[in-house]
Design a protein around this motif. Structure first.
Motif, PDB file in Angstrom:
ATOM      1  N   LYS A 112       0.840  -1.205   0.000  1.00 42.13           N
ATOM      2  CA  LYS A 112       0.000   0.000   0.000  1.00 42.13           C
ATOM      3  C   LYS A 112       0.873   1.252   0.000  1.00 42.13           C
ATOM      4  O   LYS A 112       0.565   2.243  -0.693  1.00 42.13           O
ATOM      5  CB  LYS A 112      -0.914  -0.023   1.231  1.00 42.13           C
ATOM      6  N   GLY A 113       1.975   1.225   0.761  1.00 39.71           N
ATOM      7  CA  GLY A 113       2.867   2.379   0.800  1.00 39.71           C
ATOM      8  C   GLY A 113       3.459   2.685  -0.564  1.00 39.71           C
ATOM      9  O   GLY A 113       3.578   3.860  -0.967  1.00 39.71           O
ATOM     10  N   LEU A 114       3.815   1.642  -1.293  1.00 39.37           N
ATOM     11  CA  LEU A 114       4.351   1.830  -2.640  1.00 39.37           C
ATOM     12  C   LEU A 114       3.277   2.331  -3.602  1.00 39.37           C
ATOM     13  O   LEU A 114       3.543   3.170  -4.474  1.00 39.37           O
ATOM     14  CB  LEU A 114       4.945   0.516  -3.150  1.00 39.37           C
ATOM     15  N   GLN A 115       2.064   1.814  -3.452  1.00 38.73           N
ATOM     16  CA  GLN A 115       0.967   2.287  -4.301  1.00 38.73           C
ATOM     17  C   GLN A 115       0.711   3.773  -4.082  1.00 38.73           C
ATOM     18  O   GLN A 115       0.459   4.517  -5.036  1.00 38.73           O
ATOM     19  CB  GLN A 115      -0.303   1.479  -4.013  1.00 38.73           C
ATOM     20  N   ASP A 116       0.787   4.209  -2.835  1.00 38.15           N
ATOM     21  CA  ASP A 116       0.566   5.625  -2.523  1.00 38.15           C
ATOM     22  C   ASP A 116       1.712   6.486  -3.031  1.00 38.15           C
ATOM     23  O   ASP A 116       1.495   7.614  -3.496  1.00 38.15           O
ATOM     24  CB  ASP A 116       0.408   5.813  -1.007  1.00 38.15           C
ATOM     25  N   ALA A 117       2.938   5.942  -2.942  1.00 36.60           N
ATOM     26  CA  ALA A 117       4.116   6.714  -3.333  1.00 36.60           C
ATOM     27  C   ALA A 117       4.283   6.792  -4.851  1.00 36.60           C
ATOM     28  O   ALA A 117       4.804   7.789  -5.369  1.00 36.60           O
ATOM     29  CB  ALA A 117       5.365   6.116  -2.696  1.00 36.60           C
ATOM     30  N   PHE A 118       3.838   5.742  -5.534  1.00 38.72           N
ATOM     31  CA  PHE A 118       4.010   5.675  -6.994  1.00 38.72           C
ATOM     32  C   PHE A 118       2.679   5.302  -7.649  1.00 38.72           C
ATOM     33  O   PHE A 118       2.506   4.180  -8.127  1.00 38.72           O
ATOM     34  CB  PHE A 118       5.086   4.643  -7.359  1.00 38.72           C
ATOM     35  N   PRO A 119       1.721   6.227  -7.656  1.00 39.52           N
ATOM     36  CA  PRO A 119       0.375   5.898  -8.148  1.00 39.52           C
ATOM     37  C   PRO A 119       0.340   5.427  -9.598  1.00 39.52           C
ATOM     38  O   PRO A 119      -0.557   4.659  -9.970  1.00 39.52           O
ATOM     39  CB  PRO A 119      -0.406   7.212  -7.963  1.00 39.52           C
ATOM     40  N   ALA A 120       1.307   5.819 -10.407  1.00 37.33           N
ATOM     41  CA  ALA A 120       1.318   5.380 -11.806  1.00 37.33           C
ATOM     42  C   ALA A 120       1.502   3.876 -11.927  1.00 37.33           C
ATOM     43  O   ALA A 120       1.092   3.268 -12.927  1.00 37.33           O
ATOM     44  CB  ALA A 120       2.423   6.102 -12.576  1.00 37.33           C
ATOM     45  N   TYR A 121       2.122   3.267 -10.922  1.00 36.33           N
ATOM     46  CA  TYR A 121       2.366   1.824 -10.934  1.00 36.33           C
ATOM     47  C   TYR A 121       1.447   1.077  -9.970  1.00 36.33           C
ATOM     48  O   TYR A 121       1.675  -0.098  -9.672  1.00 36.33           O
ATOM     49  CB  TYR A 121       3.817   1.530 -10.536  1.00 36.33           C
ATOM     50  N   SER A 122       0.422   1.748  -9.494  1.00 34.25           N
ATOM     51  CA  SER A 122      -0.404   1.218  -8.402  1.00 34.25           C
ATOM     52  C   SER A 122      -0.903  -0.204  -8.648  1.00 34.25           C
ATOM     53  O   SER A 122      -0.824  -1.063  -7.769  1.00 34.25           O
ATOM     54  CB  SER A 122      -1.589   2.146  -8.158  1.00 34.25           C
ATOM     55  N   ASP A 123      -1.400  -0.460  -9.850  1.00 35.58           N
ATOM     56  CA  ASP A 123      -1.964  -1.780 -10.151  1.00 35.58           C
ATOM     57  C   ASP A 123      -0.897  -2.873 -10.199  1.00 35.58           C
ATOM     58  O   ASP A 123      -1.219  -4.058 -10.054  1.00 35.58           O
ATOM     59  CB  ASP A 123      -2.707  -1.753 -11.486  1.00 35.58           C
ATOM     60  N   ASN A 124       0.343  -2.475 -10.423  1.00 33.68           N
ATOM     61  CA  ASN A 124       1.416  -3.458 -10.572  1.00 33.68           C
ATOM     62  C   ASN A 124       1.984  -3.961  -9.251  1.00 33.68           C
ATOM     63  O   ASN A 124       2.512  -5.069  -9.188  1.00 33.68           O
ATOM     64  CB  ASN A 124       2.573  -2.861 -11.391  1.00 33.68           C
ATOM     65  N   PRO A 153       0.775  -5.127  -6.350  1.00 30.76           N
ATOM     66  CA  PRO A 153       0.354  -6.435  -5.836  1.00 30.76           C
ATOM     67  C   PRO A 153       0.920  -7.591  -6.665  1.00 30.76           C
ATOM     68  O   PRO A 153       1.276  -8.646  -6.115  1.00 30.76           O
ATOM     69  CB  PRO A 153      -1.176  -6.379  -5.928  1.00 30.76           C
ATOM     70  N   VAL A 154       1.013  -7.397  -7.978  1.00 25.41           N
ATOM     71  CA  VAL A 154       1.587  -8.431  -8.852  1.00 25.41           C
ATOM     72  C   VAL A 154       3.067  -8.599  -8.553  1.00 25.41           C
ATOM     73  O   VAL A 154       3.576  -9.719  -8.400  1.00 25.41           O
ATOM     74  CB  VAL A 154       1.373  -8.061 -10.332  1.00 25.41           C
ATOM     75  N   TRP A 155       3.781  -7.485  -8.452  1.00 23.10           N
ATOM     76  CA  TRP A 155       5.213  -7.552  -8.167  1.00 23.10           C
ATOM     77  C   TRP A 155       5.469  -8.134  -6.777  1.00 23.10           C
ATOM     78  O   TRP A 155       6.478  -8.794  -6.549  1.00 23.10           O
ATOM     79  CB  TRP A 155       5.824  -6.152  -8.291  1.00 23.10           C
ATOM     80  N   SER A 156       4.559  -7.886  -5.854  1.00 17.14           N
ATOM     81  CA  SER A 156       4.668  -8.472  -4.519  1.00 17.14           C
ATOM     82  C   SER A 156       4.612  -9.998  -4.603  1.00 17.14           C
ATOM     83  O   SER A 156       5.394 -10.702  -3.941  1.00 17.14           O
ATOM     84  CB  SER A 156       3.530  -7.949  -3.635  1.00 17.14           C
ATOM     85  N   ASN A 157       3.719 -10.520  -5.439  1.00 18.55           N
ATOM     86  CA  ASN A 157       3.646 -11.977  -5.633  1.00 18.55           C
ATOM     87  C   ASN A 157       4.915 -12.512  -6.282  1.00 18.55           C
ATOM     88  O   ASN A 157       5.374 -13.611  -5.956  1.00 18.55           O
ATOM     89  CB  ASN A 157       2.427 -12.345  -6.476  1.00 18.55           C
ATOM     90  N   HIS A 158       5.493 -11.746  -7.206  1.00 19.54           N
ATOM     91  CA  HIS A 158       6.771 -12.149  -7.804  1.00 19.54           C
ATOM     92  C   HIS A 158       7.840 -12.265  -6.729  1.00 19.54           C
ATOM     93  O   HIS A 158       8.624 -13.227  -6.706  1.00 19.54           O
ATOM     94  CB  HIS A 158       7.218 -11.122  -8.842  1.00 19.54           C
ATOM     95  N   THR A 159       7.880 -11.285  -5.844  1.00 19.70           N
ATOM     96  CA  THR A 159       8.862 -11.287  -4.760  1.00 19.70           C
ATOM     97  C   THR A 159       8.695 -12.514  -3.874  1.00 19.70           C
ATOM     98  O   THR A 159       9.670 -13.193  -3.532  1.00 19.70           O
ATOM     99  CB  THR A 159       8.715  -9.996  -3.920  1.00 19.70           C
ATOM    100  N   SER A 160       7.456 -12.808  -3.510  1.00 21.39           N
ATOM    101  CA  SER A 160       7.204 -13.986  -2.683  1.00 21.39           C
ATOM    102  C   SER A 160       7.643 -15.259  -3.383  1.00 21.39           C
ATOM    103  O   SER A 160       8.270 -16.128  -2.777  1.00 21.39           O
ATOM    104  CB  SER A 160       5.707 -14.081  -2.338  1.00 21.39           C
ATOM    105  N   ALA A 161       7.334 -15.355  -4.680  1.00 15.39           N
ATOM    106  CA  ALA A 161       7.707 -16.555  -5.438  1.00 15.39           C
ATOM    107  C   ALA A 161       9.216 -16.760  -5.443  1.00 15.39           C
ATOM    108  O   ALA A 161       9.701 -17.892  -5.318  1.00 15.39           O
ATOM    109  CB  ALA A 161       7.180 -16.449  -6.872  1.00 15.39           C
TER     110      ALA A 161
END
Length: 200
Positions: A107-119, A121-129
């Motif tokens: 959420k902090g990243l979404q707020d800080a970089f709204p242009a990438y907001s939708d990405n 959560p996807v990138w978070s899953n990549h990190t977990s993987a």
């Protein structure tokens, strides 16, 4: 003898028949987890992955939680096979690694970089993987067999409550591990030329 990276990668497989034995100390297992969490990359260096290592009675507890959660929703006539699978495979292991992603970081990243907001959560899953893969491969190198399970979100609430975890930690996967008691199943490979294209 220690495996090199390619050997560990090649040998890493899904093992469902594992024992509660370990070939290394609990401290060495902990070091594997901490090494991965320290060094595995993440988008924007977010470091959003959170990992919980469960050993001993805590390892057994996660699978008791899973069974009791499923008991409430699986038809009674089908539950025996579910219980046998959990008891005979996952709970029979030496430990379990729980993988989470901290949604407050996302959420902090979404707020800080709204242009990438939708990405994010996807990138978070990549990190977990990547964390799952790194820890799984290092566990393989240490002589363990493991599998990746996904009983989330069914068990999320009870897991957070039992281990007093932050409510922003979202459970992504569970990885039971132990010394294998028999080999993995056969693995087939699709033609590599259909999966990789090289242009020179």
């Amino acid at each position: 003898m220690a495996l090199n990276f390619k050997e560990a990668l090649q040998n890493r497989r899904t093992y469902y028949t594992i024992s509660n034995k370990s070939l290394i100390s609990d401290k060495e297992i902990e070091d594997i987890v901490k090494f991965a969490v320290t060094h595995v990359p993440s988008s924007f260096n977010s470091q959003s992955t959170r990992v919980v290592l469960l050993l001993g009675e805590n390892h057994k507890k996660i699978w008791e939680i899973t069974k009791e959660t499923l008991r409430k929703i699986v038809p009674a006539e089908a539950f025996k096979s579910t219980e046998d699978k959990i008891d005979g495979s996952f709970a029979a292991g030496y430990g379990t690694v729980l993988y989470f992603e901290d949604q407050s970081v996302v959420k902090g990243l979404q707020d800080a970089f709204p242009a990438y907001s939708d990405n994010f959560p996807v990138w978070s899953n990549h990190t977990s993987a990547m964390h799952q893969f790194a820890i799984w491969t290092m566990l393989e190198e240490a002589g363990f067999g493991a599998s990746l399970q996904h009983y989330n979100p069914l068990i999320d609430e009870e897991v957070v409550k039992t281990w007093n975890l932050p409510s922003t930690w979202k459970l992504v996967a569970q990885m039971p591990f132990g010394v294998p008691t028999q080999g993995p199943g056969e693995k087939s490979f699709q033609p590599i030329d259909e999966r990789v294209k090289v242009f020179k």
